[in-house]
Design an enzyme around this catalytic site. Structure first.
Site, PDB file in Angstrom:
ATOM      1  N   TYR A 153       0.873  -1.184   0.000  1.00  0.00           N
ATOM      2  CA  TYR A 153       0.000   0.000   0.000  1.00  0.00           C
ATOM      3  C   TYR A 153       0.904   1.226   0.000  1.00  0.00           C
ATOM      4  O   TYR A 153       1.507   1.572   1.005  1.00  0.00           O
ATOM      5  CB  TYR A 153      -0.914  -0.021   1.221  1.00  0.00           C
ATOM      6  N   LYS A 194      -1.281  -1.320  -4.156  1.00  0.00           N
ATOM      7  CA  LYS A 194      -2.310  -0.280  -4.171  1.00  0.00           C
ATOM      8  C   LYS A 194      -1.550   1.027  -4.326  1.00  0.00           C
ATOM      9  O   LYS A 194      -0.859   1.483  -3.409  1.00  0.00           O
ATOM     10  CB  LYS A 194      -3.146  -0.281  -2.892  1.00  0.00           C
TER      11      LYS A 194
END
Length: 295
Positions: A130, A158
């Site tokens: 992330y 992400k």
């Protein structure tokens, strides 16, 4: 493993006493999956995860594991320590852990790569990085992302940059083979999909799930004109939903729709102002042709 499609990082609904409302959480999970979401994310930033106790986090994962297991949907779970990762071993619906680039300490790219190598060695499930530099304070070059992708257990990212710069273009147009790039900046979804993002993790997709799915489908089908028009509408909606700290406005809109019993958030967040909620509902109604009118 490829994590294509739109994944929704679920909020944590609270009841009037301030406890986690597991029944409402389950209903929300079914709603977005019925609308076509490819999967869910548990314990992400949108879930106010730092305010949840260990017992509450376990309960949330239990509920969403059950929903995804019954629906055949992918579940990603936020986890950032070896202990949290190892707790996922028995969760059959969990396809990957969403692991945040270390925040605040700014360890540099070598430190980030070493950190993920250590997490990968301890994890029973694959990892999705992330990367959200405006929250963590640590930027990553495309070269660093390619080094992360070379770690066997790291299957995707992400990707939530504040802007689309040269590094973003490089990564999105030429991702490492077998490595999934999921758009993570809601307002930049359309250009990121246009450049080649495989899918997305979108908090905004709580409230216009079908429209976000349609946008992704239009880009993948090469329907650029349709995608541009819808993408601009959804950009405006996303901006309205993020006008105050996430997920305050999203919770306000979900409450206005009658989908959660109240818009409660936990400190340090505060409830969104009525004007922010009204603005988001206006953009939502414009995008969905009034499908989600106020309850």
């Amino acid at each position: 493993m490829t994590l294509n499609g739109v994944h929704v990082p679920l909020i944590t609904p609270f009841d009037e006493a301030g406890a986690v409302d597991l029944g409402v959480l389950e209903e929300l999970a079914h709603q977005v999956l019925t609308a076509g979401a490819a999967g869910l994310v548990a314990l992400g930033t949108t879930a106010e995860v730092t305010t949840l106790s260990a017992a509450e986090r376990s309960q949330v994962v239990e509920v969403l594991t059950g929903v995804c297991g019954r629906r055949g949907a992918a579940l990603l779970v936020g986890a950032n320590t070896a202990e949290e990762l190892q707790a996922l071993a028995a969760r059959r619906s969990v396809v990957a852990a969403l692991c945040l680039v270390p925040p605040f300490v700014r360890p540099g790219e070598d430190g980030v790569v070493a950190y993920f190598a250590a997490l990968a060695a301890a994890s029973p499930v694959p990892l999705v990085v992330y990367h959200v530099p405006h929250r963590t304070g640590q930027d990553l070059s495309t070269r660093a992302v390619r080094r992360l992708a070379a770690i066997d257990a790291v299957i995707g990212i992400k990707y939530a940059p504040g802007a689309i710069d040269g590094d973003a273009v490089d990564l999105l147009t030429d991702p490492p083979q077998g490595f999934t790039v999921l758009a993570g900046t809601d307002e930049l979804l359309a250009p990121m999909l246009a450049l080649g993002a495989h899918g997305a993790i979108l908090a905004s997709a709580h409230v216009a799930t079908a429209q976000f799915l349609a946008l992704a489908a239009a880009f993948h089908a090469g329907q650029a004109d349709q995608a541009r028009r819808l993408g601009n509408q959804l950009r405006r909606l996303a901006a309205a939903l993020f006008a105050e700290p996430n997920p305050a406005v999203i919770k306000g809109v979900l409450h206005a729709q009658g989908r959660i019993p109240n818009p409660r958030v936990r400190l340090p967040l505060l409830p969104a102002a009525a004007t922010s909620i009204d603005a988001a509902v206006h953009h939502l109604d414009a995008t969905t042709a009034g499908r989600y009118a106020r309850a």
